[in-house]
Design an enzyme around this catalytic site. Sequence first.
Site, mmCIF file in Angstrom:
data_model
loop_
_atom_site.group_PDB
_atom_site.id
_atom_site.type_symbol
_atom_site.label_atom_id
_atom_site.label_comp_id
_atom_site.label_asym_id
_atom_site.label_seq_id
_atom_site.Cartn_x
_atom_site.Cartn_y
_atom_site.Cartn_z
ATOM 1 N N GLU A 44 0.838 -1.201 0.000
ATOM 2 C CA GLU A 44 0.000 0.000 0.000
ATOM 3 C C GLU A 44 0.874 1.252 0.000
ATOM 4 O O GLU A 44 1.927 1.294 0.630
ATOM 5 C CB GLU A 44 -0.880 -0.015 1.259
ATOM 6 C CG GLU A 44 -1.760 1.213 1.432
ATOM 7 C CD GLU A 44 -2.506 1.215 2.762
ATOM 8 O OE1 GLU A 44 -3.546 1.890 2.848
ATOM 9 O OE2 GLU A 44 -2.050 0.540 3.709
ATOM 10 N N LYS A 110 -9.660 2.705 -2.203
ATOM 11 C CA LYS A 110 -9.853 2.075 -0.905
ATOM 12 C C LYS A 110 -11.228 2.414 -0.330
ATOM 13 O O LYS A 110 -11.590 3.573 -0.180
ATOM 14 C CB LYS A 110 -8.751 2.544 0.054
ATOM 15 C CG LYS A 110 -8.714 1.827 1.395
ATOM 16 C CD LYS A 110 -7.516 2.345 2.200
ATOM 17 C CE LYS A 110 -7.342 1.618 3.522
ATOM 18 N NZ LYS A 110 -6.158 2.143 4.260
ATOM 19 N N CYS A 144 -5.487 -2.848 2.689
ATOM 20 C CA CYS A 144 -5.222 -2.768 4.127
ATOM 21 C C CYS A 144 -6.473 -2.869 5.007
ATOM 22 O O CYS A 144 -6.984 -3.967 5.236
ATOM 23 C CB CYS A 144 -4.441 -1.492 4.418
ATOM 24 S SG CYS A 144 -3.492 -1.543 5.964
#
Length: 258
Positions: A44, A110, A144
């Site tokens: 990431e 995300k 994540c």
Amino acid sequence: MYPTLNLALIQTYLHWEKPEANRKMFEDKIAGISHDVDLIVLPEMFTTGFTMNPDVIAKEESEITVQWMHTIAQNNNAAVMGSIVYREEDAFYNRLFFVSPDQEMYTYNKRHTFTLAGENEVYKAGNQKLIFEYKGFKICPMICYDLRFPVWARNTENYDILIYVANWPKKRINAWDTLLKARAIENMSYSIGVNRSGIDELGFEYPGHSAIYNVLGEPLVFSRNEEILYAKLHKEHIENTRNKLKFLEDRDTFNLIK
């Protein structure tokens, strides 16, 4: 014949808020890949680390890095994937890019921005799940904190591979290990996590723990070291296991309303 997919996962430290230095570092590491690979996965925010100060990154860096990914994919005849700080007009995104050797590109913003670090106040969240096909595999990439939300990752599309790129700190690494394995078992897919290593400028330590679990939740690779991890994924393993254990056929149906 069933398709296979050869992976290289790059687990490394990151230069804090220095895109050019990180691109050079990854370029050198990719040049040292010792196997034939189809897909190279980076962590990431691989050009900056997990920064909450995107304004300090020059505006042109977003497109420079995307073009760099195209060049890497072409020069290595392998797709490359990872997320970066991406500026779009007046908004910032933690955006994942997948670029193939033939220049096919997919993006994912995300979904779950990390409120504990204030990411939700700096980066705009996405609302679209991404599934794409590459070399006979259906791939679902995530980032994540998305790992903590199983409904978002639920395999209603019969994808084959779930990939998380991350900056996941040492203090919560037990959750990372446990949830990566759980995502493989509950979704009957390969579950892959690529984490960074080292200590960032804010003092957070990242212990690696990049890993791949198969459809049964069995570990294929795992590492705490700064290194490149290699693995070969088999479509035959997915299909044979799902045909024998038809657990996905009993899954609940639902619609996300937000």
